[in-house]
Design an enzyme around this catalytic site. Structure first.
Site: not given
Ligand code: NAD
Length: 491
Positions: A180, A382, A156, A233, A288, A183
């Site tokens: 994808k 985090e 997000f 994450s 991140c 959401e």
């Molecule tokens: P998230 O892991 O909750 O969601 C990321 C994606 O995974 C979304 O598209 C979501 O729909 C999907 N998702 C969520 N739960 C899931 C599950 N149980 N099974 C399968 N798919 C699932 O992450 P977020 O809250 O959208 O974003 C924040 C996180 O992203 C933070 O931890 C941040 O550090 C990380 N991030 C990392 C980088 C990097 O380059 N390392 C860059 C941007 C964000």
């Protein structure tokens, strides 16, 4: 289910075969603005059949797209780049609305998307293969071939930039893609699809399937998809990496972070304070690459005072955006309260922040926590909010040990005027991206982006030159035309 009348935008649609398609899902989530809680849209939790349809569309588009020359493919992206520039203000406003960041931050996200596209446009200069006469009359040639249908699953926190980390490079290299979106912020990618169509991208080359966990799992398992890139994450990054490699896909999966800043007593106080405050609060701490833990080596009290002064100047609703949701606000505030309970000292407290006129917005003010110990949750986990945890150490060795023991490894930075000490941190920090006197050490194009340890699973970085290896496979051709060429055990 019909959309509520008060919703600002229409319902989010899937996109495949070059057309927006209303999902047949019975399961929809509301999309609201973190700025003020306004209802923006609804997003479908798409069905497996809808993913199948998108994969079919991407598969048939791959036939001709992969056979076009890379010189032809970049032409689309030169036009896409111009459209990003032309609609920069609209895109900025949309990112602000759906994500809650400030105008300047959203604008930077559009500018970064332009830079990423420019890199993709330079691909013809980067992907020419290799050729060598390896024995008399025998030539070896190496070429990059696209993989086929690939997927990109995004988080997000950068609704426009992270999709542009993957899409332009993957497509220019001849793949077709299923995106994808998160959401929580599905609107910017809708606009991206429109711009790509206007730029002349053939139908089916870029596709969007909306949804959450189920769609992600279906992508990982889908036999028509060759490679998965994921950003999100660590918990989910691990699951996606395990699941997609289990079904024999190529996968690069970027996870969360706990970035450590080393502040040494000889650091320039003003530069350090402004950088630390900007790093911890930029995008409301939802980056991140954000500074999350500060290792204060020796006596740096004066610098800490200045960091607090800088943090107090940052005003929620003005130069500090909202955090993504009510849940996120509660989680961040819970971390601060736990640290206080465990004996840490809250120097600047952002809990309970309410912005006048935006009472339904989800804001957390800048928060500086001092005297944090390495075992506290604010030191280890985090937080993903505008919070910095200061851990005091007597020596640099002690500080490096703390950084090394953290399971993440996205970024680290050191603030000092000593080249020798800076080099020690660069060499010994267990992080993929390291900064010297820079609070957010994001490598810009053409350098690649990617962390170490629990911040990235898989071998490639996600952007830059490293991404070429991820999005292509190598074909090695050995040729002999000359009948007089000697035959030996190698030929
Ligand atoms: P998230 O892991 O909750 O969601 C990321 C994606 O995974 C979304 O598209 C979501 O729909 C999907 N998702 C969520 N739960 C899931 C599950 N149980 N099974 C399968 N798919 C699932 O992450 P977020 O809250 O959208 O974003 C924040 C996180 O992203 C933070 O931890 C941040 O550090 C990380 N991030 C990392 C980088 C990097 O380059 N390392 C860059 C941007 C964000």
């Amino acid at each position: 289910m019909s959309a509520p009348v008060s919703m600002k935008y229409g319902r989010v649609r899937n996109y495949y075969g070059g057309a927006f398609v209303e999902s047949k899902s019975g399961d929809w989530l509301d999309v609201t603005s973190p700025l003020d809680g306004a209802a923006l849209s609804q997003v479908p939790m798409s069905t497996a059949a809808e993913l199948d349809a998108a994969v079919e569309s991407a598969k048939s588009a791959f036939e001709s797209w992969s056979k076009s020359t890379i010189k032809e493919r970049v032409q689309v992206f030169f036009r896409y780049r111009s459209l990003l520039e032309k609609y920069s203000d609209d895109l900025t406003a949309l990112v602000v609305e759906e994500n809650g960041k400030t105008f300047d931050e959203a604008k930077a996200e559009v500018e970064k998307s332009i830079e990423l596209t420019e890199f993709a446009c330079s691909m013809p200069q980067l992907v020419s293969g290799e050729i060598l006469e390896v024995s008399k009359g025998v030539e070896c040639r190496v070429e990059h071939f696209p993989l086929g249908v690939v997927a990109s699953i995004v988080p997000f926190n950068f609704p426009l930039m992270v999709p542009n980390w993957t899409m332009p490079n993957a497509l220019v290299l001849g793949n077709t893609m299923i995106m994808k979106p998160s959401e929580l912020v599905p609107l910017s990618t809708q606009r991206m699809a429109e711009l790509l169509k206007d730029a002349g991208l053939p139908d089916g080359v870029f596709n969007i399937i909306n949804g959450g966990k189920d769609v992600v799992e279906n992508i990982c398992d889908h036999s028509g998809i060759e490679a998965v890139s994921f950003v999100g994450s660590t918990k989910v990054a691990k699951l996606v990496y395990q699941r997609s490699t289990n079904s024999l896909k190529r996968c690069v999966s970027l996870g969360g972070a706990k970035n450590h800043l080393f502040v040494l007593p000889d650091a320039n106080p003003a530069m350090t304070a402004t950088n630390v405050a900007a790093s911890m609060t930029g995008c409301a701490g939802q980056r991140c690459m954000a500074a999350s833990a500060m290792l204060a080596v020796g006596n740096v009290d004066q610098i800490i005072d200045q960091i607090c002064d800088e943090a107090r100047k940052i005003v929620p609703g003005k130069n500090l955006g909202a955090v993504i949701s009510k849940d996120a606000k509660e989680r961040i505030e819970r971390y601060i309260t736990e640290a206080e309970r465990d004996g840490a000292k809250i120097l600047v407290d952002g809990r309970g922040t309410v912005v006048d006129g935006k009472e339904s917005g989800t804001y957390v003010g800048p928060t500086v926590i001092d005297h944090v110990t390495p075992e506290m949750s604010v030191a280890r986990e985090e937080i993903f909010g505008p919070v910095i945890s200061i851990i005091r150490t007597n020596t640099l060795d002690e500080a490096i040990k703390i950084e090394n023991e953290n399971p993440y490894g996205n970024a680290a930075a050191v603030f000092t005027q000593s080249g020798g000490l800076a080099r020690q941190v660069v060499e010994r920090a267990s992080a993929g991206m390291v900064g010297v006197n820079i609070g957010v050490p994001v490598p810009r194009e053409p350098f690649s982006f990617g962390g170490w340890n629990d911040s990235r699973f898989g071998t490639n970085d996600i952007t830059g030159k490293s991404s070429i290896e991820f999005w292509t496979k190598l074909k090695k051709t050995t040729t002999k035309w000359n009948p007089e060429s000697r035959t030996n055990w190698m030929s």
